[in-house]
Design an enzyme around this catalytic site. Structure first.
Site, PDB file in Angstrom:
ATOM      1  N   LYS A 195     -17.764  -8.261 -17.633  1.00 48.70           N
ATOM      2  CA  LYS A 195     -19.040  -8.520 -16.970  1.00 48.70           C
ATOM      3  C   LYS A 195     -18.955  -7.974 -15.550  1.00 48.70           C
ATOM      4  CE  LYS A 195     -22.218 -12.185 -15.608  1.00 48.70           C
ATOM      5  NZ  LYS A 195     -22.461 -13.635 -15.560  1.00 48.70           N
ATOM      6  N   LYS A 248     -21.240  -6.388 -20.400  1.00 45.07           N
ATOM      7  CA  LYS A 248     -22.496  -6.683 -19.717  1.00 45.07           C
ATOM      8  C   LYS A 248     -22.505  -6.044 -18.334  1.00 45.07           C
ATOM      9  CE  LYS A 248     -25.310 -10.517 -18.040  1.00 45.07           C
ATOM     10  NZ  LYS A 248     -25.434 -11.918 -17.705  1.00 45.07           N
TER      11      LYS A 248
HETATM   12 ZN   LIG Z   1     -22.658 -17.603 -13.439  1.00 52.75          ZN
END
Ligand SMILES: [Zn+2]
Length: 324
Positions: A195, A248
């Protein structure tokens, strides 16, 4: 063998032939719809920066989830917006919090729907960071305990999959251990493994009211230029017990979806984030882009890159188009 013997255009001539040689297919089965759940009843508030997306109370989430399942989408992921925030985000493990209530509503109205819950502290802390602070920084090990409480509360409410998105080191192992020692060994973990600290999360922060009050998340989310580090993160999460790993955002990181898919043998999810969604909606509304075609092209590109699952705010629209 080259021109004029070889003419690739022969296989592009008609839609029927294109259909026959199409290499990648998107199915509603690939899609997961993110939903924002707030406290109260009868609430359906539009989110300005994400046209077509709303914040809903648990009752409306249940109704929407039933329609989404009927449209062919097998799963939703829930983000909670609590009424009360504090320094450690204690509303996150309130058994009657918005997410916990929404899980029960969905299980009642659409029992077969797979319910995934986002596990993080940023929606619940008054400072907006993804964990407990110590000396102005997010304290990794102290945060693990909070994430465990939240994940257990979601599991108790009936979540099928918990999805830690905080990027703390060791969180997958801590959550797996807690689930297993509390009779929730059947609950799966979808880890936000790679992420990145991305500008594309902007509209989401309005939606979830989760922008950090000071500083940013670069001390725990990944640095966008790093690919090898992303593979290390994925490997660690799998080692710690992740059942599904995630990249992501999706579009600026298609190369990583591909590399993760090539290297590991677990399902790969990709999060088509709010900024990616809002860009297409906004350009579509201005007549600058064919919104529907751009949506489908974007989703198929994520699938082509190797994603088995795509978290997208377009899930219901795309599923309807696919079965249309
Ligand atoms: Zn968070």
């Amino acid at each position: 063998m080259s021109f004029p013997l070889n003419r690739p255009r022969r296989l592009r001539r008609t839609e029927t032939i294109r259909r026959m040689v199409r290499e990648t297919r998107l199915s509603p089965d690939d899609l997961i719809l993110p939903m924002f759940v707030c406290q109260g009843r009868g609430i359906k508030d539009p989110i300005e920066a994400m046209p077509g997306v709303t914040r809903m109370s648990a009752d409306n989430i249940g109704i929407e989830a039933r329609e989404t399942f009927a449209a062919g989408v097998p799963a939703v992921i829930l983000f909670g917006i609590p009424e009360r925030k504090d320094a450690i985000g204690s509303e996150a493990w309130n058994d009657n919090g918005p997410v916990q209530l929404a899980i029960r509503e969905i299980k009642e109205r659409a029992p077969e729907m797979c319910v995934i819950t986002d596990v993080c502290m940023c929606e619940y802390t008054d400072h907006g960071h993804c964990g407990a602070l110590a000396g102005g920084e997010v304290d990794n090990d102290a945060t693990l305990e909070l994430l465990v409480r939240e994940a257990l509360s979601h599991a108790k409410a009936g979540a099928d999959i918990v999805a830690p998105s905080d990027m703390m080191d060791g969180r997958v192992g801590a959550i797996r251990h807690a689930l297993d020692t509390n009779k929730f060994s059947q609950v799966a973990i979808m880890a936000y493994s790679a992420k990145f600290a991305s500008a594309f999360y902007g509209p989401f922060r309005e939606a979830a009211d989760s922008a950090p009050k000071s500083g940013d998340r670069r001390g725990y989310q990944m640095d966008p230029p790093n690919a090898r580090e992303a593979l290390r993160e994925v490997a660690l999460d799998i080692e710690e017990g992740a059942d599904i790993v995630m990249v992501k955002p999706a579009l600026p990181y298609l190369d990583l979806i591909w590399r993760v898919k090539e290297k590991f043998n677990v399902p790969v999810a990709a999060y088509n984030v709010s900024g990616e969604y809002s860009m297409i909606r906004a350009a579509g509304r201005n007549g600058w882009i064919d919104e529907e075609r751009a949506m489908m092209e974007m989703l198929i590109s994520i699938k082509r890159a190797g994603a088995d699952l795509i978290l997208t705010y377009f899930a219901k629209d795309a599923a309807r188009k696919l079965s249309g």
